[in-house]
Design an enzyme around this catalytic site. Structure first.
Site, PDB file in Angstrom:
ATOM      1  N   LYS A  55       0.805  -1.230   0.000  1.00 14.39           N
ATOM      2  CA  LYS A  55       0.000   0.000   0.000  1.00 14.39           C
ATOM      3  C   LYS A  55       0.832   1.272   0.000  1.00 14.39           C
ATOM      4  CE  LYS A  55      -4.642  -1.259   1.077  1.00 14.39           C
ATOM      5  NZ  LYS A  55      -4.529  -2.668   1.521  1.00 14.39           N
ATOM      6  N   SER A  80      -7.872   1.730   9.422  1.00 16.59           N
ATOM      7  CA  SER A  80      -7.184   1.248  10.612  1.00 16.59           C
ATOM      8  C   SER A  80      -6.118   0.256  10.192  1.00 16.59           C
ATOM      9  CB  SER A  80      -8.173   0.593  11.575  1.00 16.59           C
ATOM     10  OG  SER A  80      -8.897  -0.399  10.887  1.00 16.59           O
ATOM     11  N   GLU A 206     -10.033 -13.788  -3.166  1.00 15.13           N
ATOM     12  CA  GLU A 206     -10.658 -13.132  -2.025  1.00 15.13           C
ATOM     13  C   GLU A 206     -11.066 -14.186  -0.993  1.00 15.13           C
ATOM     14  OE1 GLU A 206     -14.118 -10.898  -3.215  1.00 15.13           O
ATOM     15  OE2 GLU A 206     -14.920 -12.538  -4.402  1.00 15.13           O
ATOM     16  N   GLY A 210     -16.229 -13.604   2.078  1.00  8.85           N
ATOM     17  CA  GLY A 210     -16.651 -12.332   1.478  1.00  8.85           C
ATOM     18  C   GLY A 210     -16.380 -12.314  -0.005  1.00  8.85           C
ATOM     19  N   ASP A 212     -17.659 -10.940  -2.570  1.00  6.97           N
ATOM     20  CA  ASP A 212     -18.412  -9.905  -3.289  1.00  6.97           C
ATOM     21  C   ASP A 212     -17.855  -9.639  -4.683  1.00  6.97           C
ATOM     22  OD1 ASP A 212     -16.307  -8.667  -1.477  1.00  6.97           O
ATOM     23  OD2 ASP A 212     -16.713  -7.015  -2.847  1.00  6.97           O
ATOM     24  N   SER A 306       1.194  -9.949  -0.222  1.00  7.41           N
ATOM     25  CA  SER A 306       0.892  -8.516  -0.218  1.00  7.41           C
ATOM     26  C   SER A 306       1.224  -7.760   1.060  1.00  7.41           C
ATOM     27  CB  SER A 306      -0.578  -8.300  -0.586  1.00  7.41           C
ATOM     28  OG  SER A 306      -1.417  -9.051   0.257  1.00  7.41           O
TER      29      SER A 306
HETATM   30  C1  LIG Z   1      -5.283  -3.694   1.300  1.00 10.65           C
HETATM   31  C2  LIG Z   1      -4.667  -5.033   1.241  1.00 10.65           C
HETATM   32  C3  LIG Z   1      -5.085  -6.004   0.306  1.00 10.65           C
HETATM   33  C4  LIG Z   1      -6.232  -5.767  -0.654  1.00 10.65           C
HETATM   34  O1  LIG Z   1      -5.919  -4.747  -1.553  1.00 10.65           O
HETATM   35  P1  LIG Z   1      -7.061  -4.028  -2.424  1.00 10.65           P
HETATM   36  O2  LIG Z   1      -6.336  -3.017  -3.209  1.00 10.65           O
HETATM   37  O3  LIG Z   1      -8.046  -3.442  -1.456  1.00 10.65           O
HETATM   38  O4  LIG Z   1      -7.711  -5.080  -3.242  1.00 10.65           O
HETATM   39  C5  LIG Z   1      -4.412  -7.213   0.262  1.00 10.65           C
HETATM   40  N1  LIG Z   1      -3.399  -7.488   1.118  1.00 10.65           N
HETATM   41  C6  LIG Z   1      -2.978  -6.594   2.039  1.00 10.65           C
HETATM   42  C7  LIG Z   1      -1.869  -6.972   2.938  1.00 10.65           C
HETATM   43  C8  LIG Z   1      -3.585  -5.330   2.134  1.00 10.65           C
HETATM   44  O5  LIG Z   1      -3.168  -4.448   3.045  1.00 10.65           O
END
Ligand SMILES: *Cc1c(COP(=O)(O)O)cnc(C)c1O
Length: 324
Positions: A55, A80, A206, A210, A212, A306
């Site tokens: 992010k 958060s 996902e 959830g 969606d 991620s």
């Molecule tokens: C936010 C996040 C996601 C999902 O990312 P999106 O852009 O909302 O699809 C996946 N893994 C981690 C660690 C995140 O912080």
């Protein structure tokens, strides 16, 4: 492609802005993971990114495009989770003010981490106060610019730089598997994969609790759900965004789901076998590859890890019974 919020050039431009600021994270390989899946898995290690998740890429890319007035006033975000820390650090690096709105029952460690990056944290009561109204009031009164966690072209393009680096490092892949919440990461990564390797299969993952996004792609419009109960707290989104859905519709081949038990098993595997500490949401794509939810046998596969922000005690509690 001009009807979409971003194209490949936006990701290339974002990657230039992030050069020397974001980490170029490594691509990890594991013989054990390859044997278990029957594939060649290439893990993009975004749990080793600044703030512990991809992010940072989107947050920094967004703030670096603020004009003078926006920089003078500052940025506001509601989160958060990892987006809060991404905005807090990106604002500090630009020398601008950041206000982060968080529920007052958010984990103390996350509030402290966000304050540690120099942001002002505004707490609200999630049962009696309307977060959107509070944020709008604050933003208007003080001229702050709101950066949402996924539904913004600069955020989406920034997140796509993770996939650009992966392809720059390893070349063509048969399949790219990406964690999915609101679709910022997947829309950015899918844009890159489609532009560079049109035959690469692109899969979003996902939590089963959830699904969606799966339902939204099947029905062709945004399906909203109640906050899902899952250990994947970074993917507890209720709906895709108006900008992310069209990109997923045009570029993504399939959305699959994994269970919390599969996430826990994957956390244990990544820690025990690959020495990698990955948060539950960060394991979504790896879980799909390792559990057979996606057909990967014989293929060269990219897997995005991620994020790695999970409390150590929580990690121990979750993985205590996992086999690795
Ligand atoms: C936010 C996040 C996601 C999902 O990312 P999106 O852009 O909302 O699809 C996946 N893994 C981690 C660690 C995140 O912080």
């Amino acid at each position: 492609m001009s009807n979409l919020a971003i194209d490949y050039d936006d990701v290339v431009a974002a990657h230039r802005r992030l050069a020397g600021v974001a980490h170029h994270t490594p691509v990890l390989r594991s013989t054990t993971a390859d044997e278990r899946s029957g594939a060649s898995l290439h893990f993009k290690a975004e749990h080793l990114q600044r703030i512990g998740a991809f992010k940072f890429r989107g947050g920094y890319n967004a703030i670096s495009q603020f004009d003078r007035d926006q920089k003078a006033a500052g940025v506001i975000a509601f989160s958060s989770g990892n987006h809060a820390q991404a905005i807090a650090l990106s604002a500090r690096l630009h020398g601008i003010r950041a206000v982060i709105v968080m529920p007052e029952d958010a984990p103390a460690i996350k509030i402290a981490a966000t304050r540690g990056y120099g942001a002002e944290v505004v707490l609200y009561d999630r049962y009696t106060q309307d977060r959107e109204a509070l944020g709008r009031e604050l933003a208007e009164a003080e001229g702050l610019t709101l950066i949402p966690p996924f539904n913004h072209p600069h955020v989406m393009a920034g997140q796509g730089t993770a996939a650009k680096e992966l392809f720059d490092d390893v070349g063509e892949l048969d399949t790219l598997i990406v964690p999915l919440g609101g679709g910022g990461l997947l829309s950015g990564c899918a844009t890159v994969a489609r532009a560079r390797y049109p035959s690469c299969r692109i899969i979003g993952v996902e939590p089963e609790a959830g699904n969606d996004a799966q339902r939204s792609l099947a029905s062709g419009e945004i399906v909203s759900i109640a906050t899902p109960r899952t250990i994947a707290d970074g993917a507890q989104t209720q709906a895709l965004g108006s900008l992310t859905l069209p990109v997923l519709q045009q570029c993504v081949d399939e959305i699959v789901t994994v269970t919390d038990a599969e996430l826990v098993d994957t956390m244990g595997f990544l820690a025990g076998r690959m020495k990698q500490f990955v948060e539950p949401t960060g394991c979504l794509a790896a879980a799909a590859a390792l559990s057979g939810r996606v057909a990967v046998e014989g293929l060269r596969v990219g897997v995005i890890l991620s994020g790695g922000n999970v409390d150590l005690n929580r990690f121990a509690e979750l993985t205590r019974d996992a086999q690795s």
